[in-house]
Design a protein around this motif. Structure first.
Motif, PDB file in Angstrom:
ATOM      1  N   LEU A 187      -2.324  -1.406   4.901  1.00  0.00           N
ATOM      2  CA  LEU A 187      -1.599  -0.282   4.402  1.00  0.00           C
ATOM      3  C   LEU A 187      -0.866   0.384   5.436  1.00  0.00           C
ATOM      4  CD1 LEU A 187      -4.092   1.295   1.927  1.00  0.00           C
ATOM      5  CD2 LEU A 187      -1.888   0.088   1.311  1.00  0.00           C
ATOM      6  N   ARG A 234       1.332   5.813   2.421  1.00  0.00           N
ATOM      7  CA  ARG A 234       0.348   5.205   1.671  1.00  0.00           C
ATOM      8  C   ARG A 234       0.372   5.483  -0.084  1.00  0.00           C
ATOM      9  NH1 ARG A 234      -4.529   3.754   4.687  1.00  0.00           N
ATOM     10  NH2 ARG A 234      -5.822   4.320   3.082  1.00  0.00           N
ATOM     11  N   LEU A 250      -5.855   2.528  -4.310  1.00  0.00           N
ATOM     12  CA  LEU A 250      -5.907   2.424  -2.834  1.00  0.00           C
ATOM     13  C   LEU A 250      -7.498   2.507  -2.327  1.00  0.00           C
ATOM     14  CD1 LEU A 250      -3.608   5.296  -1.373  1.00  0.00           C
ATOM     15  CD2 LEU A 250      -2.925   2.869  -1.662  1.00  0.00           C
TER      16      LEU A 250
END
Length: 244
Positions: A212, A219, A235
């Motif tokens: 990322l 993000r 995530l």
């Protein structure tokens, strides 16, 4: 039961909350580190059984000498096999020899292996080619019908390898958003949207994004990009153990 932990989830640039992408995979018997960067204490505490290096870029391999050194200091005796794509042997050996790792007194056996399929404990691993460098690979891990796939760095995957099919969890790189697609592809990377489309095509339960960019806004944008195509996109939470 197949479990996995993100030791880091960033791309080439580390951030204050995450180092470079590295994944620790644990089966019922046996555990493997895929790429080496940060949080090596997890691997030394587990006396990790094997290492997989997906390609030659520095953010994926730089911690190898440190891991080997720490295992040696900790008194490791059993052999460590480093699985890697064909063509990476010289670089990997050179990195170890730069620090004299294999000359340490009483060092455990270290073996390099380029076989694309192998067993570690109760888990079967398969390495499959990706479109990033000339030697880059992704990793499929399977145990008792549970399959986890980690692409590592790659351009969008157009032809799905057999090793990826049937995965319940996909870990896919997402170095940016679809608006930056042209730049990402030139650099050998994918967007969040690319990862989301692939996850939907594979029919996985969950998608985890990695490699990322730094910064919460960047993000979040990558996550939103993926969720347009696959709502179960996430995530990683660093050092949290997940179950396939």
């Amino acid at each position: 039961m197949l479990r996995f932990t993100f030791l880091g989830a960033n791309g080439s640039i580390q951030g204050p909350l995450s180092g470079n992408t590295s994944v620790f995979i644990r089966g019922a018997r046996g555990c493997v580190a895929v790429d080496l960067s940060v949080n090596l204490s997890v691997l030394t505490a587990a006396d990790v059984d094997a290492v997989i290096l997906t390609h030659e870029h520095i953010d994926h391999i730089y911690a190898l000498p440190s891991l080997l050194h720490q295992l040696w200091i900790g008194g490791r005796k059993k052999e460590l096999i480093i699985h890697l794509p064909s063509g990476m042997e010289e670089l990997t050996a050179g990195l170890m020899d730069l620090f004299g790792i294999r000359r340490k007194r009483g060092i455990f056996d270290i073996r390099l292996c380029t076989d694309p399929a192998f067993q570690v404990g109760t888990t079967t691993f398969t390495l499959f080619p990706t479109d990033h460098t000339g030697a880059s690979v992704g990793v499929a891990a399977e145990e008792e019908g549970d399959r986890l796939v980690y692409t590592s760095d790659t351009r969008p995957i157009k032809e799905i390898p057999a090793a990826m099919r049937g995965a319940k969890v996909l870990i896919h790189e997402a170095s940016g958003v679809s608006a930056d697609e042209e730049i990402l592809i030139k650099k050998g990377h994918s967007s969040g949207a690319d990862a989301g489309r692939l996850a939907g095509g594979l029919g996985v339960r969950k998608l985890y994004l990695c490699h990322l960019p730094t910064g919460e806004d960047a993000r979040s944008a990558v996550l939103e990009d993926a969720r347009k195509y696959f709502p179960e996109s996430h995530l990683p939470e660093i050092l949290k153990e997940n179950v396939v």
